[in-house]
Design an enzyme around this catalytic site. Structure first.
Site, short mmCIF file in Angstrom:
data_model
loop_
_atom_site.label_atom_id
_atom_site.label_comp_id
_atom_site.label_asym_id
_atom_site.label_seq_id
_atom_site.Cartn_x
_atom_site.Cartn_y
_atom_site.Cartn_z
N GLY A 72 48.38 18.88 32.41
CA GLY A 72 49.34 19.44 31.46
C GLY A 72 50.47 18.88 31.71
CG LEU A 99 40.28 28.30 33.35
CD1 LEU A 99 39.09 27.63 32.90
CD2 LEU A 99 41.38 27.19 33.87
CG HIS A 100 46.89 29.42 30.50
ND1 HIS A 100 47.21 28.31 29.85
CD2 HIS A 100 47.14 29.49 31.66
CE1 HIS A 100 47.76 27.49 30.72
NE2 HIS A 100 47.96 28.28 31.89
CB SER A 130 47.81 31.00 35.90
OG SER A 130 46.85 29.81 35.35
CG HIS A 159 44.16 26.07 32.27
ND1 HIS A 159 44.56 27.14 32.57
CD2 HIS A 159 44.37 25.09 32.94
CE1 HIS A 159 45.18 27.16 33.57
NE2 HIS A 159 45.12 25.85 33.92
#
Ligand code: PAF
Length: 253
Positions: A147, A33-34, A186, A37
């Site tokens: 997204g 996750l970044h 990611s 997210h």
């Protein structure tokens, strides 16, 4: 901060789901996750009384086995982010549990999924749609968040939900970019510092006034290997390879 409840089996999830109140929001992910997210998780949290995150690296959507084997697994950091975003449940099933049929049943869209990324990644969207249908059926959410970086994926999931009369509302959230304009992904962690600095040309050219043919030529001149630059559905889509990393992006056009 209260930690989310981690659920690793479908039977446990089913008994939890049965007791949950209304207004359930869902963010399906493959982990690693970044901030992109995190923006989905925060929106989900703000619009629903209960929020569920799924973490499942879906093998059926990887047309390249090498890409699957090096897909980053960062469960501890993912759970930390889920806690920070006040997510209530993290569903992390195994492939055996999600694919009791061994992927003999699958969902296929026969037109749009064959274009853009689908033209370069055979079977990719069959895997995406199949796993998302399974997850939507299991989670039974009122809203699910995706997204816009993967805009083709979002459109296909939205159309699948309509085609199969799924009760979940499919919601698109804006792409989150770093300071250089590069869409967060990611896979960006595999770019070298030089490639990362160079990558900014991709979103810049994609959003420029140049024609798609000119954008492709300019990117190739800069050393990108271009899969496609194409306009469709009021957006300009692109996919390029930079070093070992495949980058995709799209902008309203
Ligand atoms: O966008 C992703 O992370 C994946 O394609 C999804 C939607 C979680 C399905 O595996």
């Amino acid at each position: 901060m209260r930690q989310p409840k981690l659920i690793k089996t479908i039977s446990e999830w089913k008994s939890v789901r049965g007791a949950l109140p209304q207004s359930l929001g869902f963010v399906p992910t493959m982990g690693a996750l970044h901030e992109g997210h995190a923006s989905l998780l925060r929106k989900c949290k703000s619009e629903n009384s209960v929020s569920v995150l799924s973490i499942f690296v879906n093998p059926t959507q990887f047309n390249n086995p090498e890409d699957l084997s090096r897909y980053p697994a960062t469960m501890d950091a993912d759970l930390k982010l889920a806690t920070e975003c006040a997510i209530d449940y993290v569903l992390a099933p195994t492939a055996q549990e999600l694919y009791p049929d061994g992927y003999t049943f699958r969902v296929q869209e026969t037109q749009f999924s064959k274009t853009l990324c689908g033209a370069f990644r055979p079977g990719h969207f069959d895997g995406v749609l199949s796993v998302v249908l399974k997850l939507l059926n299991l989670v039974q959410a009122h809203r699910a968040y995706f997204g816009e970086k993967d805009y083709q994926q979002f459109l296909l999931i939205q159309k699948m939900a309509q085609a199969f009369f799924l009760p979940t509302e499919i919601i698109a959230c804006p792409t989150i970019r770093d300071d250089s304009g590069l869409a967060l992904s990611s896979r960006n962690r595999f770019l070298t510092p030089e490639e990362r600095a160079h990558a900014r040309h991709f979103p810049l050219l994609l959003a420029s006034e140049f024609s798609s043919v000119e954008v492709k030529a300019a990117l190739e001149k800069l050393g990108f290997k271009v899969e496609y630059i194409e306009e469709q559905n009021g957006r300009r889509f692109g996919a390029v390879q930079l070093g070992s990393v495949r980058l995709i992006d799209n902008v309203a056009y």
